[in-house]
Enzyme design. Sequence first.
Site, PDB file in Angstrom:
ATOM      1  CE  LYS A   1      -2.982  -8.551  -4.439  1.00 31.05           C
ATOM      2  NZ  LYS A   1      -3.382  -7.510  -3.290  1.00 31.05           N
TER       3      LYS A   1
ATOM      4  CB  SER B   1       4.974  -7.279   5.644  1.00 30.93           C
ATOM      5  OG  SER B   1       4.070  -8.390   5.403  1.00 30.93           O
TER       6      SER B   1
ATOM      7  CD  GLU C   1      -5.582  -6.261   0.186  1.00 30.88           C
ATOM      8  OE1 GLU C   1      -4.702  -5.777  -0.312  1.00 30.88           O
ATOM      9  OE2 GLU C   1      -5.641  -7.144   0.906  1.00 30.88           O
ATOM     10  NE  ARG C   2      -4.365  -2.449   4.326  1.00 36.81           N
ATOM     11  CZ  ARG C   2      -5.210  -3.307   4.678  1.00 36.81           C
ATOM     12  NH1 ARG C   2      -6.233  -3.365   4.134  1.00 36.81           N
ATOM     13  NH2 ARG C   2      -4.784  -4.425   5.181  1.00 36.81           N
TER      14      ARG C   2
ATOM     15  CD  GLU D   1       8.614  -2.656   8.331  1.00 37.21           C
ATOM     16  OE1 GLU D   1       7.934  -3.421   8.048  1.00 37.21           O
ATOM     17  OE2 GLU D   1       9.365  -2.028   7.425  1.00 37.21           O
TER      18      GLU D   1
ATOM     19  CG  PHE E   1      -0.098   0.261   2.470  1.00 36.77           C
ATOM     20  CD1 PHE E   1      -0.182   1.767   2.848  1.00 36.77           C
ATOM     21  CD2 PHE E   1       0.327  -0.432   3.378  1.00 36.77           C
ATOM     22  CE1 PHE E   1       0.214   2.237   3.866  1.00 36.77           C
ATOM     23  CE2 PHE E   1       0.901  -0.095   4.479  1.00 36.77           C
ATOM     24  CZ  PHE E   1       1.066   1.457   4.930  1.00 36.77           C
TER      25      PHE E   1
ATOM     26  CB  CYS F   1      10.479  -0.295   2.668  1.00 34.72           C
ATOM     27  SG  CYS F   1      11.207   0.295   1.126  1.00 34.72           S
TER      28      CYS F   1
HETATM   29  P1  NAD Z   1       1.609  -6.564   3.112  1.00 34.42           P
HETATM   30  O1  NAD Z   1       2.635  -7.668   3.092  1.00 34.42           O
HETATM   31  O2  NAD Z   1       0.522  -6.597   4.192  1.00 34.42           O
HETATM   32  O3  NAD Z   1       0.995  -6.705   1.443  1.00 34.42           O
HETATM   33  C1  NAD Z   1       1.607  -6.675   0.357  1.00 34.42           C
HETATM   34  C2  NAD Z   1       0.710  -7.242  -0.458  1.00 34.42           C
HETATM   35  O4  NAD Z   1       0.537  -8.472  -0.150  1.00 34.42           O
HETATM   36  C3  NAD Z   1      -0.592  -6.670  -0.817  1.00 34.42           C
HETATM   37  O5  NAD Z   1      -0.768  -6.869  -2.445  1.00 34.42           O
HETATM   38  C4  NAD Z   1      -1.454  -7.705   0.003  1.00 34.42           C
HETATM   39  O6  NAD Z   1      -3.021  -7.578  -0.826  1.00 34.42           O
HETATM   40  C5  NAD Z   1      -0.897  -8.875  -0.152  1.00 34.42           C
HETATM   41  N1  NAD Z   1      -1.004  -9.882   1.077  1.00 34.42           N
HETATM   42  C6  NAD Z   1      -1.432  -9.328   2.424  1.00 34.42           C
HETATM   43  N2  NAD Z   1      -1.549 -10.414   3.216  1.00 34.42           N
HETATM   44  C7  NAD Z   1      -1.478 -11.534   2.478  1.00 34.42           C
HETATM   45  C8  NAD Z   1      -1.538 -12.700   2.634  1.00 34.42           C
HETATM   46  N3  NAD Z   1      -1.806 -13.231   3.964  1.00 34.42           N
HETATM   47  N4  NAD Z   1      -1.256 -13.787   1.816  1.00 34.42           N
HETATM   48  C9  NAD Z   1      -1.062 -13.396   0.648  1.00 34.42           C
HETATM   49  N5  NAD Z   1      -0.769 -12.312   0.481  1.00 34.42           N
HETATM   50  C10 NAD Z   1      -1.277 -11.107   1.245  1.00 34.42           C
HETATM   51  O7  NAD Z   1       2.244  -5.106   3.037  1.00 34.42           O
HETATM   52  P2  NAD Z   1       1.766  -3.689   3.265  1.00 34.42           P
HETATM   53  O8  NAD Z   1       1.165  -3.513   4.528  1.00 34.42           O
HETATM   54  O9  NAD Z   1       0.986  -3.320   2.101  1.00 34.42           O
HETATM   55  O10 NAD Z   1       3.210  -2.895   3.184  1.00 34.42           O
HETATM   56  C11 NAD Z   1       4.050  -2.436   3.956  1.00 34.42           C
HETATM   57  C12 NAD Z   1       5.109  -3.358   3.929  1.00 34.42           C
HETATM   58  O11 NAD Z   1       5.941  -3.329   2.772  1.00 34.42           O
HETATM   59  C13 NAD Z   1       6.199  -3.108   4.819  1.00 34.42           C
HETATM   60  O12 NAD Z   1       6.618  -4.192   5.672  1.00 34.42           O
HETATM   61  C14 NAD Z   1       7.219  -2.282   4.422  1.00 34.42           C
HETATM   62  O13 NAD Z   1       8.809  -2.404   5.013  1.00 34.42           O
HETATM   63  C15 NAD Z   1       7.418  -3.068   3.030  1.00 34.42           C
HETATM   64  N6  NAD Z   1       7.884  -2.616   1.925  1.00 34.42           N
HETATM   65  C16 NAD Z   1       9.038  -3.046   1.507  1.00 34.42           C
HETATM   66  C17 NAD Z   1       9.722  -2.504   0.299  1.00 34.42           C
HETATM   67  C18 NAD Z   1      11.120  -3.000  -0.333  1.00 34.42           C
HETATM   68  O14 NAD Z   1      11.437  -2.752  -1.174  1.00 34.42           O
HETATM   69  N7  NAD Z   1      11.793  -3.676   0.477  1.00 34.42           N
HETATM   70  C19 NAD Z   1       9.119  -1.367  -0.136  1.00 34.42           C
HETATM   71  C20 NAD Z   1       7.950  -0.986   0.239  1.00 34.42           C
HETATM   72  C21 NAD Z   1       7.257  -1.456   1.327  1.00 34.42           C
END
Ligand code: NAD
Length: 499
Positions: free
Chosen positions: A173, A226, A176-177, A384, A149, A281
């Site tokens: 994909k 994450s 969804e937020r 984090e 998101f 991140c």
């Molecule tokens: P998230 O892991 O909750 O979601 C990321 C994606 O995974 C979304 O599209 C979501 O729909 C999907 N998802 C969520 N739960 C799932 C599940 N149980 N099974 C399968 N798919 C699922 O992350 P977020 O809250 O959207 O984003 C924040 C996180 O992303 C933070 O930890 C941040 O550090 C990380 N991030 C990392 C980078 C990088 O390049 N390392 C860059 C930006 C953000």
Amino acid sequence: MYEIGHFIGGERVAGKSGRSAEIFNPATGEVQGSVALASNEEMRAAVENAKAAQPAWAATNPQRRARVMMKFVDLLNRDMDKLAEALSKEHGKTFPDAKGDVQRGLEVAEFCIAAPQMLKGEFSEGAGPGIDIYSIRQPLGVVAGITPFNFPAMIPMWKFCPAIAAGNAFILKPSERDPSVPMMLAELMIEAGLPAGILNVVNGDKGAVDAILDDPDIEAVGFVGSTAIAKYIYGRGCSNGKRVQAFGGAKNHMIIMPDADMDKAVDALIGAGYGAAGERCMAVSVAVPVGEETADRLIEKLIPKVEALKIGPWTAGNDVDFGPLVTREAQKRVLGLVDRGVEEGAKLVVDGRNFRMQGYEDGFFVGACLFDNVTKDMDIYKTEIFGPVLSVARAKDYEEAIDLPMSHEYGNGVAIFTRDGDAARDFASRINIGMVGINVPIPVPLAYYTFGGWKASGFGDLNQHGADGFRFYTRTKTVTSRWPSGIKDGAEFSIPTMK
Ligand code: NAD
């Protein structure tokens, strides 16, 4: 109230699964729309569509594909304000920061105009008698990106721009937020001349993600989110024989040496720690001053600046430093972690827990928090937080300071502030972290370098954008050829050698 469906076959289509998720306005806490959550059948239909469109796109010469990216860049510039507004409304980040989100994606699109150059292979003439060897880079077919998101414009573009410029069809994909901007990006790609079916946006939750991971026609998956989900994606995708890159969470340290320019270091920490409410991140979440005297000077200068931070809705434009968190759940989680830090004995020198935004009392705001005396064993150090919370972890000397990020689970970004070239050089060489800043707080590499963390911040062996973006979404074929006189001399039965 508005409804977001999917973008399949070059147009917006309504969701058919009967499942949807609410889209919030983080500044007011109100529901402002809904997004469809795709079923397996909807994902399959999108993949079938992409699979049918891909061969003609791969056969389009790379210069023509690059022209689509060129036009896309123009359209992003044309619609910059519109995109940034839609982004701020769903994410909550400030308007200037939302423009930055679009701009950093645009720069990757700009880099992908170099597709004809990036896709060149190698050629060795006369590698044996009458034998030439050459390598070619070919697209994989249908590939996917699953994105978080916090950068709803930039990260989708990190993924789909190189993949599409290389000749693949793409399934995105997004989170969804905040699904509006990815849909707008897909429309702009069509307007730029991309054939229908090459970029598809399939909205959804875990169900849609699992459908991608198990789909036999999806060759590669690029994920950002994450760490727990990154590990899951990497494991399931790889066990299904796919190419997977999965980038995860972070805990980024900034070391402040005694000789650092303290005013510059403090300004850097304020921007990198609290910008986007810490939902980056590459946010700096731990400041490591070296020596008690440095730490005391740092805290003294930090406190008034943290207290002066301006918080508010994106509509306040440049008058706001950061906005609300993305959801009520995120707000509760961050406040819970601040409580935990107090219980663990860290000193909360700026307490933003009771912050209320006048006129926006139901928004997902958290005031800026600053902890001193944070230690390695505390949960607030290990976790984090992803909120406007900066921890100061004091180190007695350089070795103790460098040991903190080196022994931390995450390895996304790190920075050192110093005037000493020797310390900076030693730091850059020894540190086990993917992206390093020297007197630069958020060392996010530009589009023509690659982006990727180490340790629990990244799984897989190729980074995002830059040359790796093209490598990840293509595969190399090596051709050894002999024309035509070798054959007329008759068959060879022993293995050919170069002796
Ligand atoms: P998230 O892991 O909750 O979601 C990321 C994606 O995974 C979304 O599209 C979501 O729909 C999907 N998802 C969520 N739960 C799932 C599940 N149980 N099974 C399968 N798919 C699922 O992350 P977020 O809250 O959207 O984003 C924040 C996180 O992303 C933070 O930890 C941040 O550090 C990380 N991030 C990392 C980078 C990088 O390049 N390392 C860059 C930006 C953000």
